[in-house]
Motif scaffolding. Sequence first.
Motif, PDB file in Angstrom:
ATOM      1  N   UNK A  33     -43.118  -3.405 -79.899  1.00  0.00           N
ATOM      2  CA  UNK A  33     -43.449  -4.147 -78.684  1.00  0.00           C
ATOM      3  C   UNK A  33     -43.981  -3.177 -77.638  1.00  0.00           C
ATOM      4  N   UNK A  34     -44.839  -3.682 -76.782  1.00  0.00           N
ATOM      5  CA  UNK A  34     -45.426  -2.842 -75.742  1.00  0.00           C
ATOM      6  C   UNK A  34     -44.426  -2.648 -74.617  1.00  0.00           C
ATOM      7  N   UNK A  42     -42.816   0.759 -78.366  1.00  0.00           N
ATOM      8  CA  UNK A  42     -41.516   1.151 -78.903  1.00  0.00           C
ATOM      9  C   UNK A  42     -41.133   0.108 -79.952  1.00  0.00           C
ATOM     10  N   UNK A  43     -39.895   0.187 -80.455  1.00  0.00           N
ATOM     11  CA  UNK A  43     -39.473  -0.796 -81.456  1.00  0.00           C
ATOM     12  C   UNK A  43     -38.063  -1.278 -81.145  1.00  0.00           C
ATOM     13  N   UNK A  44     -37.738  -2.464 -81.657  1.00  0.00           N
ATOM     14  CA  UNK A  44     -36.398  -3.015 -81.505  1.00  0.00           C
ATOM     15  C   UNK A  44     -35.936  -3.552 -82.858  1.00  0.00           C
ATOM     16  N   UNK A  60     -55.782  -1.359 -88.728  1.00  0.00           N
ATOM     17  CA  UNK A  60     -54.432  -1.831 -89.092  1.00  0.00           C
ATOM     18  C   UNK A  60     -53.299  -1.101 -88.389  1.00  0.00           C
ATOM     19  N   UNK A  61     -53.577   0.072 -87.775  1.00  0.00           N
ATOM     20  CA  UNK A  61     -52.526   0.828 -87.096  1.00  0.00           C
ATOM     21  C   UNK A  61     -52.366   0.450 -85.627  1.00  0.00           C
ATOM     22  N   UNK A  62     -53.220  -0.439 -85.131  1.00  0.00           N
ATOM     23  CA  UNK A  62     -53.179  -0.784 -83.707  1.00  0.00           C
ATOM     24  C   UNK A  62     -51.886  -1.512 -83.336  1.00  0.00           C
ATOM     25  N   UNK A  63     -51.464  -1.271 -82.102  1.00  0.00           N
ATOM     26  CA  UNK A  63     -50.334  -1.992 -81.490  1.00  0.00           C
ATOM     27  C   UNK A  63     -49.040  -1.844 -82.284  1.00  0.00           C
ATOM     28  N   UNK A  64     -48.832  -0.661 -82.826  1.00  0.00           N
ATOM     29  CA  UNK A  64     -47.597  -0.380 -83.558  1.00  0.00           C
ATOM     30  C   UNK A  64     -46.816   0.722 -82.849  1.00  0.00           C
TER      31      UNK A  64
END
Length: 336
Positions: A20-21, A29-31, A146-150
């Motif tokens: 998520x941005x 980051x990630x959750x 495919x790597x965008x927004x990760x």
Amino acid sequence: MYLATLFHGEDIQYQIRQSYQVDNSGLFSHRIIHDLGREPRQFIEQPYDNVILFDSGLFKSVAEFTDRDPDLLLENLLWNFLPRGYRDRLAQFDRCNGDPGPMTDQQRAAIDRQIHMFDRRRIYYLYYGAVDQSKIFSMRPPVLRPLLNQSRDEREYVFVEMEKALDPGEYRNYIYAILNLHVYFTASYATYMPEALPEQEVADYFVEALCSLNSAHSFWQHEPEQTWLHPHLVRYMIMFFDYIPRNRSYQNDFIRQFMNDHRRFFWPDRTKDIAEDEVVKLYGQSLKSLKEMESKELSRLYRKKALELHPDQGGDHDAFVELNRIYQLLQKSARN
């Protein structure tokens, strides 16, 4: 969303995570969406041959964070854990999302902002198998889309899957290319023939480059800082030191001749003796103990101490230099 595989020794656990941005900066980051534990199959029920039901708690967790159909999303995420017969039936249908269409200006700009050079080098090698990456900037942008927004975490799991296509025999060349190790060498063949370079020097520069990446804030985005080597980089340490490079037999004689033709004689540098107290201070063991170690054991100890003392990790520069000097002298002593 993506499936994270966590290794704790021989124990394997799984989590569904989501990138998520964080804010308007464009960083991600990630959750954790749901912890699946050791056995994701416990969240899957098959009451009939053609019917799959997912655990209600898992379904609600996923539905809360997506606008997509949770059932289809979970089918994709847990594909490898679905019953074999059910997978075979689904595989008969086209499950792809179709052509994503032409690149937009916004996507091109996002690639420039988001995709780190280390990611670009990995993609370049994985797509084209090229040790020489001098033409990396001619790589087509759609390859990177495919790597965008990760988040960094999600992106690393993407690369883990992609790297499964590599033969273990080419791990060394892969790492040499993606860490751009040729910049440490002046030989004309360094960009395309790492096999012809001194193996110990390549190993030393590999450790230095990996430590530098480990402390690069621009690479990790919002990932928490690590005191030691980040778990996502440990696999590269294993690839480099624990696998034997594949011998390209048709080139062996050529490489050997090439190395011999380019040898030059230099008087050896005058070096000071190894001081016992300095050895104990840096390595925590006596000089005699180090000399009696097997090569692999000594290398493991050296790598551990190098990570502790590397300047990028807050270590002392002079101590790091001395650590390397002593290690090189011990290596020469073992060969003589």
